[in-house]
Scaffold this active site. Sequence first.
Site, PDB file in Angstrom:
ATOM      1  N   ASP A   1       0.697  -1.339   0.004  1.00 60.16           N
ATOM      2  CA  ASP A   1      -0.050  -0.124  -0.054  1.00 60.16           C
ATOM      3  C   ASP A   1       0.865   1.228   0.117  1.00 60.16           C
ATOM      4  O   ASP A   1       0.407   2.345  -0.579  1.00 60.16           O
ATOM      5  CB  ASP A   1      -0.975  -0.005   1.074  1.00 60.16           C
ATOM      6  CG  ASP A   1      -0.509   0.044   2.514  1.00 60.16           C
ATOM      7  OD1 ASP A   1       0.610  -0.733   2.567  1.00 60.16           O
ATOM      8  OD2 ASP A   1      -0.710   0.622   3.492  1.00 60.16           O
TER       9      ASP A   1
ATOM     10  N   GLU B   1      10.059 -10.060  -1.784  1.00 61.48           N
ATOM     11  CA  GLU B   1      11.083  -8.909  -1.945  1.00 61.48           C
ATOM     12  C   GLU B   1      12.527  -9.530  -2.001  1.00 61.48           C
ATOM     13  O   GLU B   1      13.507  -8.807  -2.554  1.00 61.48           O
ATOM     14  CB  GLU B   1      10.890  -8.134  -0.670  1.00 61.48           C
ATOM     15  CG  GLU B   1       9.648  -7.366  -0.759  1.00 61.48           C
ATOM     16  CD  GLU B   1       8.554  -8.284  -0.031  1.00 61.48           C
ATOM     17  OE1 GLU B   1       7.452  -7.428   0.246  1.00 61.48           O
ATOM     18  OE2 GLU B   1       8.729  -9.458   0.134  1.00 61.48           O
TER      19      GLU B   1
ATOM     20  N   HIS C   1       0.835   0.224  10.380  1.00 62.13           N
ATOM     21  CA  HIS C   1       1.540  -1.183  10.010  1.00 62.13           C
ATOM     22  C   HIS C   1       2.733  -1.241   9.174  1.00 62.13           C
ATOM     23  O   HIS C   1       3.214  -0.279   8.832  1.00 62.13           O
ATOM     24  CB  HIS C   1       0.228  -1.967   9.133  1.00 62.13           C
ATOM     25  CG  HIS C   1      -0.077  -1.348   7.950  1.00 62.13           C
ATOM     26  ND1 HIS C   1      -0.894   0.131   7.819  1.00 62.13           N
ATOM     27  CD2 HIS C   1       0.394  -1.371   6.616  1.00 62.13           C
ATOM     28  CE1 HIS C   1      -0.717   0.594   6.655  1.00 62.13           C
ATOM     29  NE2 HIS C   1      -0.132  -0.480   5.919  1.00 62.13           N
ATOM     30  N   HIS C   2       3.308  -2.387   9.455  1.00 58.13           N
ATOM     31  CA  HIS C   2       4.605  -2.599   8.582  1.00 58.13           C
ATOM     32  C   HIS C   2       5.671  -1.729   9.176  1.00 58.13           C
ATOM     33  O   HIS C   2       6.908  -1.773   8.679  1.00 58.13           O
ATOM     34  CB  HIS C   2       4.577  -2.162   7.111  1.00 58.13           C
ATOM     35  CG  HIS C   2       3.815  -2.990   6.264  1.00 58.13           C
ATOM     36  ND1 HIS C   2       3.357  -4.117   6.432  1.00 58.13           N
ATOM     37  CD2 HIS C   2       3.213  -2.727   5.068  1.00 58.13           C
ATOM     38  CE1 HIS C   2       2.534  -4.515   5.383  1.00 58.13           C
ATOM     39  NE2 HIS C   2       2.364  -3.710   4.553  1.00 58.13           N
TER      40      HIS C   2
ATOM     41  N   GLY D   1      28.011 -15.458  -1.762  1.00 51.42           N
ATOM     42  CA  GLY D   1      27.638 -17.034  -1.521  1.00 51.42           C
ATOM     43  C   GLY D   1      26.205 -17.238  -1.094  1.00 51.42           C
ATOM     44  O   GLY D   1      25.977 -18.199  -0.288  1.00 51.42           O
TER      45      GLY D   1
ATOM     46  N   ASP E   1      19.505 -28.589  -5.947  1.00 48.99           N
ATOM     47  CA  ASP E   1      18.261 -28.719  -5.589  1.00 48.99           C
ATOM     48  C   ASP E   1      18.105 -28.102  -4.164  1.00 48.99           C
ATOM     49  O   ASP E   1      16.972 -27.408  -4.171  1.00 48.99           O
ATOM     50  CB  ASP E   1      18.073 -30.374  -5.490  1.00 48.99           C
ATOM     51  CG  ASP E   1      19.295 -31.022  -4.511  1.00 48.99           C
ATOM     52  OD1 ASP E   1      20.138 -30.619  -4.436  1.00 48.99           O
ATOM     53  OD2 ASP E   1      18.933 -32.152  -4.012  1.00 48.99           O
TER      54      ASP E   1
ATOM     55  N   ASN F   1      21.150 -33.998  -6.221  1.00 53.26           N
ATOM     56  CA  ASN F   1      22.075 -34.622  -5.374  1.00 53.26           C
ATOM     57  C   ASN F   1      21.528 -34.933  -3.873  1.00 53.26           C
ATOM     58  O   ASN F   1      22.127 -35.213  -2.978  1.00 53.26           O
ATOM     59  CB  ASN F   1      23.332 -34.210  -5.450  1.00 53.26           C
ATOM     60  CG  ASN F   1      23.711 -33.014  -5.182  1.00 53.26           C
ATOM     61  OD1 ASN F   1      22.807 -32.125  -4.388  1.00 53.26           O
ATOM     62  ND2 ASN F   1      24.609 -32.213  -5.618  1.00 53.26           N
TER      63      ASN F   1
ATOM     64  N   GLY G   1      20.446 -32.816  -1.699  1.00 57.45           N
ATOM     65  CA  GLY G   1      20.849 -31.938  -0.535  1.00 57.45           C
ATOM     66  C   GLY G   1      21.861 -30.839  -0.835  1.00 57.45           C
ATOM     67  O   GLY G   1      22.346 -30.540  -1.817  1.00 57.45           O
TER      68      GLY G   1
ATOM     69  N   GLU H   1      27.958 -28.550   1.667  1.00 58.33           N
ATOM     70  CA  GLU H   1      28.260 -28.587   3.198  1.00 58.33           C
ATOM     71  C   GLU H   1      28.641 -29.865   3.701  1.00 58.33           C
ATOM     72  O   GLU H   1      29.420 -29.874   4.555  1.00 58.33           O
ATOM     73  CB  GLU H   1      26.741 -28.084   3.789  1.00 58.33           C
ATOM     74  CG  GLU H   1      26.155 -26.893   3.073  1.00 58.33           C
ATOM     75  CD  GLU H   1      26.830 -25.630   3.741  1.00 58.33           C
ATOM     76  OE1 GLU H   1      28.046 -25.591   4.310  1.00 58.33           O
ATOM     77  OE2 GLU H   1      26.792 -24.586   3.274  1.00 58.33           O
TER      78      GLU H   1
END
Length: 586
Positions: free
Chosen positions: A27, A50, A113-114, A410, A437, A464, A466, A470
């Site tokens: 708004d 966003e 608001h916001h 990253g 993925d 793969n 996941g 990591e």
Amino acid sequence: MRMQIGAFLARRLSEAGVRHLFGVPGDFNLSFLEQIQDADGIEFVGNCNELNAAYAADGYARILGLAAFITTFGVGDLAAIGGIAGAYAENVPVVHITGAPPLHAMHSGALVHHTLADGDYDNIGRCMAEFTIAQARITPANAAFEIDRVLRMCWLERRPVHLQLPSDVTHILVEVPDTPLALTAPSSDSEQLCVAAQRVVDALNTAHAPVLVVDADADRFDVTELVQKLSEKCDIPCASLMPAKGALDETSPRYLGIYAGAASAGRVRDAVENADCVIGVGLRFTDSSTGLFSQRINPNTFIDLRRHDLSIGAAQMPGVMMRDLLARIVEDAKPAVRPAVIDSPVLANATEPGPSQTDEALTHTTLWPRVRGFLRPGDVIIGEAGTAHAALVSMSLPAAASYIAAPTWGAVGYALPALFGSLTGAPSRRHLLFIGDGSFQFTVQELSSILRRDQKPVIFLLNNGGYTIERLILGARSAYNDVDDWRYSELPRVFNRRENTLSFVVKTLGELEAALTQAEVADRLIFIELMLPKMDAPALLKQFAGRLAEFDYGERGPRNPSPAVTQVGRSVGSAYERNHVVDESA
């Protein structure tokens, strides 16, 4: 002349080269979006959220030079802040506009608001100031000056800026300049420029083994053409740091490849570290670009060209602009002849093709040589952090290809909305996305935006199971690195009711060849799901992950179990394990 404030901002964005405004309506920004609809030369492009809008603007700016996106105050700003910070870290010029509450609410401290409902209307601005190079709250008194100042700072520093546009001032008429926005670089001090250029030329004339090394700023500040002219005139080999992948013509016989310290290919490392004159263009030695700070450049022979100054050895020379200096050096340097660099790999352990059968299961070793053969001159290639980026940065690119990645920030999930931005900015070029993925699940909604605008990229989804990057660092057997195994190839049809996409699930080399053949000729979005072993990865990533574990956790910190002792673990009963091969040799 007199203009409405919002109309003036739209005009200035258009004059800066912005043709599309990404964002999410709210708004507080609707009054400005109404003006955007009526403005010439700029179109609002909606995003699913966003954060995706910020990433899309980032991708757009890397193709066209400057981008803008809009959010609503508070809730929208903070949702986008990760993308804004990423643009700051990667030196990308993005204009962030937020539709702010009306000035009368700010002046009275109304609990609207916001906001945090505490009457503080400066807290959001303080947050954004940490990740932008310039900020302003637009009022009728300052609009003409502040809009121009902030946009110029965005262009000058190639970093994000933040404009708060209160909802009750957009249609206020104010006096504005009738001249176009001037985005011109500052000029160098003429005497300092002459001295600096002569010193660099003298160093080149006496050097037996000089080298040019560029980073992302060479691309951001549009000096890569000058670098290549200098390289050609004086037969100087060139190397790139990883963030500048694709900035130089990688088909040139003078192009060495990627310099990444100890992770570099041998010939690249020798050329840079044994050079008697290293000219760096916009270099930043980050952990990811230097193989964890393993660069070895002699400070006594290092000439460091930065945006608005330089250093030659220990001597600092302010007031000399990078572009001015390079142009003068190209003009004044003496031609020289040196042996050309031929067929040097981009990085150590670059993937090479080998003999294969069509029914052979897909692995990273067999995948990427086929991908390299699929690339065409002029492609826009987007690589997500992790396995995709490690593989792409290890191969040479065709002429005039552009490469988009965010190796410094990253952020997982950056690449898909960045693809949307680059597609919007350069619709006539072919765009290829390579994304894992886990990353895909972060920002998958933006696939619907791509389909809504009938854009036609080729998307490679590396499935793969996941977060493999990591797992290689720590947690090879840990469930926290797993993600749910979606039916990825069906998502284009889920997000769009039109039958205008083509999807493949690829498990073997034969299936890959068939999918690539179709992708070459099909005039539609192509989605190729690549089923890869769970712990498989490009050699560069495996090497980097092991060193990163040492860097992050210290000598006595946790490590993955040795593959010689412990079998790579599996999540018992997971749907992924029933459909994927696990590479026990990883």
